[in-house]
Design a protein around this motif. Sequence first.
Motif, PDB file in Angstrom:
ATOM      1  N   GLY A  21       0.742  -1.255  -0.041  1.00  0.00           N
ATOM      2  CA  GLY A  21       0.023  -0.021   0.084  1.00  0.00           C
ATOM      3  C   GLY A  21       0.834   1.211   0.221  1.00  0.00           C
ATOM      4  O   GLY A  21       0.224   2.350  -0.054  1.00  0.00           O
ATOM      5  N   THR A  22       2.243   1.141   0.242  1.00  0.00           N
ATOM      6  CA  THR A  22       2.918   2.377   0.229  1.00  0.00           C
ATOM      7  C   THR A  22       3.199   2.749  -1.322  1.00  0.00           C
ATOM      8  O   THR A  22       3.495   2.197  -2.163  1.00  0.00           O
ATOM      9  CB  THR A  22       4.081   1.931   0.688  1.00  0.00           C
ATOM     10  N   VAL A  23       2.963   4.173  -1.435  1.00  0.00           N
ATOM     11  CA  VAL A  23       3.295   4.728  -2.875  1.00  0.00           C
ATOM     12  C   VAL A  23       4.844   4.883  -3.224  1.00  0.00           C
ATOM     13  O   VAL A  23       5.414   5.482  -2.323  1.00  0.00           O
ATOM     14  CB  VAL A  23       2.374   6.198  -2.924  1.00  0.00           C
ATOM     15  N   VAL A  24       5.380   4.203  -4.098  1.00  0.00           N
ATOM     16  CA  VAL A  24       6.802   4.350  -4.444  1.00  0.00           C
ATOM     17  C   VAL A  24       7.066   5.809  -4.811  1.00  0.00           C
ATOM     18  O   VAL A  24       6.450   6.188  -5.907  1.00  0.00           O
ATOM     19  CB  VAL A  24       6.975   3.514  -5.393  1.00  0.00           C
ATOM     20  N   ASP A  25       8.038   6.392  -4.280  1.00  0.00           N
ATOM     21  CA  ASP A  25       8.085   7.745  -4.585  1.00  0.00           C
ATOM     22  C   ASP A  25       9.836   7.458  -5.214  1.00  0.00           C
ATOM     23  O   ASP A  25      10.820   7.324  -4.701  1.00  0.00           O
ATOM     24  CB  ASP A  25       8.518   8.701  -3.325  1.00  0.00           C
ATOM     25  N   LEU A  26       9.924   8.000  -6.586  1.00  0.00           N
ATOM     26  CA  LEU A  26      11.195   7.463  -7.341  1.00  0.00           C
ATOM     27  C   LEU A  26      12.373   8.513  -6.796  1.00  0.00           C
ATOM     28  O   LEU A  26      13.474   8.142  -6.982  1.00  0.00           O
ATOM     29  CB  LEU A  26      11.166   7.874  -8.555  1.00  0.00           C
ATOM     30  N   ASP A  27      12.012   9.551  -6.110  1.00  0.00           N
ATOM     31  CA  ASP A  27      12.979  10.662  -5.657  1.00  0.00           C
ATOM     32  C   ASP A  27      13.387  10.032  -4.208  1.00  0.00           C
ATOM     33  O   ASP A  27      14.382  10.916  -3.610  1.00  0.00           O
ATOM     34  CB  ASP A  27      12.832  11.969  -6.001  1.00  0.00           C
ATOM     35  N   ARG A  28      12.703   9.494  -3.434  1.00  0.00           N
ATOM     36  CA  ARG A  28      13.135   9.020  -2.191  1.00  0.00           C
ATOM     37  C   ARG A  28      13.991   7.706  -2.168  1.00  0.00           C
ATOM     38  O   ARG A  28      13.634   6.767  -2.528  1.00  0.00           O
ATOM     39  CB  ARG A  28      11.801   8.759  -1.501  1.00  0.00           C
ATOM     40  N   PRO A  29      14.975   7.894  -1.188  1.00  0.00           N
ATOM     41  CA  PRO A  29      16.007   6.676  -1.115  1.00  0.00           C
ATOM     42  C   PRO A  29      15.290   5.469  -0.311  1.00  0.00           C
ATOM     43  O   PRO A  29      14.456   5.858   0.304  1.00  0.00           O
ATOM     44  CB  PRO A  29      17.151   7.291  -0.312  1.00  0.00           C
ATOM     45  N   PHE A  30      15.729   4.374  -0.571  1.00  0.00           N
ATOM     46  CA  PHE A  30      15.204   3.281   0.096  1.00  0.00           C
ATOM     47  C   PHE A  30      15.314   3.450   1.472  1.00  0.00           C
ATOM     48  O   PHE A  30      14.651   2.969   2.415  1.00  0.00           O
ATOM     49  CB  PHE A  30      16.062   1.849  -0.513  1.00  0.00           C
ATOM     50  N   VAL A  31      16.590   4.091   1.831  1.00  0.00           N
ATOM     51  CA  VAL A  31      16.691   4.268   3.503  1.00  0.00           C
ATOM     52  C   VAL A  31      16.424   5.467   3.894  1.00  0.00           C
ATOM     53  O   VAL A  31      17.029   6.592   3.325  1.00  0.00           O
ATOM     54  CB  VAL A  31      18.010   3.980   3.915  1.00  0.00           C
ATOM     55  N   HIS A  32      15.134   5.882   4.403  1.00  0.00           N
ATOM     56  CA  HIS A  32      14.839   7.121   4.949  1.00  0.00           C
ATOM     57  C   HIS A  32      14.077   7.339   6.374  1.00  0.00           C
ATOM     58  O   HIS A  32      13.634   6.210   6.653  1.00  0.00           O
ATOM     59  CB  HIS A  32      13.729   7.561   3.937  1.00  0.00           C
ATOM     60  N   ALA A  33      13.988   8.438   6.632  1.00  0.00           N
ATOM     61  CA  ALA A  33      13.434   8.656   7.868  1.00  0.00           C
ATOM     62  C   ALA A  33      11.852   8.425   7.873  1.00  0.00           C
ATOM     63  O   ALA A  33      11.473   8.374   6.834  1.00  0.00           O
ATOM     64  CB  ALA A  33      13.747   9.990   8.530  1.00  0.00           C
ATOM     65  N   GLU A  34      11.465   8.692   9.037  1.00  0.00           N
ATOM     66  CA  GLU A  34       9.809   8.210   8.969  1.00  0.00           C
ATOM     67  C   GLU A  34       8.947   9.429   8.207  1.00  0.00           C
ATOM     68  O   GLU A  34       8.148   9.256   7.832  1.00  0.00           O
ATOM     69  CB  GLU A  34       9.243   8.369  10.667  1.00  0.00           C
ATOM     70  N   ASP A  35       9.650  10.686   8.223  1.00  0.00           N
ATOM     71  CA  ASP A  35       9.093  11.656   7.472  1.00  0.00           C
ATOM     72  C   ASP A  35       9.289  11.674   5.696  1.00  0.00           C
ATOM     73  O   ASP A  35       8.967  12.523   5.134  1.00  0.00           O
ATOM     74  CB  ASP A  35       9.575  13.033   7.928  1.00  0.00           C
ATOM     75  N   GLY A  36      10.006  10.580   5.532  1.00  0.00           N
ATOM     76  CA  GLY A  36      10.521  10.373   4.104  1.00  0.00           C
ATOM     77  C   GLY A  36      11.761  11.205   3.729  1.00  0.00           C
ATOM     78  O   GLY A  36      12.160  10.734   2.530  1.00  0.00           O
ATOM     79  N   LYS A  37      12.270  11.805   4.460  1.00  0.00           N
ATOM     80  CA  LYS A  37      13.651  12.464   4.151  1.00  0.00           C
ATOM     81  C   LYS A  37      14.753  11.511   4.348  1.00  0.00           C
ATOM     82  O   LYS A  37      14.807  10.678   5.261  1.00  0.00           O
ATOM     83  CB  LYS A  37      13.812  13.783   5.006  1.00  0.00           C
ATOM     84  N   PRO A  38      15.663  11.669   3.364  1.00  0.00           N
ATOM     85  CA  PRO A  38      17.088  10.920   3.496  1.00  0.00           C
ATOM     86  C   PRO A  38      17.635  10.942   4.839  1.00  0.00           C
ATOM     87  O   PRO A  38      17.704  12.215   5.428  1.00  0.00           O
ATOM     88  CB  PRO A  38      17.839  11.199   2.424  1.00  0.00           C
ATOM     89  N   TYR A  39      18.379  10.031   5.226  1.00  0.00           N
ATOM     90  CA  TYR A  39      19.258  10.223   6.571  1.00  0.00           C
ATOM     91  C   TYR A  39      20.576  10.680   5.958  1.00  0.00           C
ATOM     92  O   TYR A  39      21.108  10.532   4.956  1.00  0.00           O
ATOM     93  CB  TYR A  39      19.405   8.690   7.056  1.00  0.00           C
TER      94      TYR A  39
END
Length: 216
Positions: free
Chosen positions: A190-208
């Motif tokens: 059910g998670t929408v894949v965001d092409l610009d979001r890295p596989f490893v990300h914080a809960e808010d979707g931002k990269p670490y």
Amino acid sequence: SVAYWLDRFLLHRNALVTAKKLAPRTYADNVVEAEFLRKVFGKMAPGEIIPADVGGYLDRRGEKAWVRANRERALLSAMFTWLMRTPESGVVMNPCRGVKRNTETKRKRYVSHDELAAVASIAVRSIWKWIMLVYRTAQRPEDCLTAGPRNVRRLPDGRRVLRIQQGKTGAVVEIVLTAELEDILAEPDGTVVDLDRPFVHAEDGKPYTYDGASGM
């Protein structure tokens, strides 16, 4: 003074990071290394430093930080190499040349399978994904942090690969996505894949950042 030129050299290194010719982690290390060099050489003019000064620095600094002294000497040497190509500096030689570094020994202990499993068992999903991605691809942790859906390619034979450009070497590697790697990279249903979001990300979707992920 050396302090002045260190500041200029760090600006040059930061520009290399922006141009993706230097890893951000390397630059962050350089900033720390420069602070130790300033304490000893900061008030000197570059032309005043001789090889004996560099050797003495390795000896004294090595009493508390044997290996770090080598990294700091490497930064000083890189700065002098850069200064030799900077006409207004007046520098014509690198006093670090020929000065033997402190002898380093290979790492004697590696993470065990049990330790890896123990940490992975309590890590949040994203950090678990980072741990397993590093372990299964044998790529640098920093490079695995930036990998995302846009790095996935399909070969003519139908296989999917994870394409990573290594930040340190610039080399491009393609790693075939096995069933296990596909499971590691999969998002919850059910998670929408965001092409610009890295596989490893914080809960808010931002990269670490590297330090942020390491802190987790």
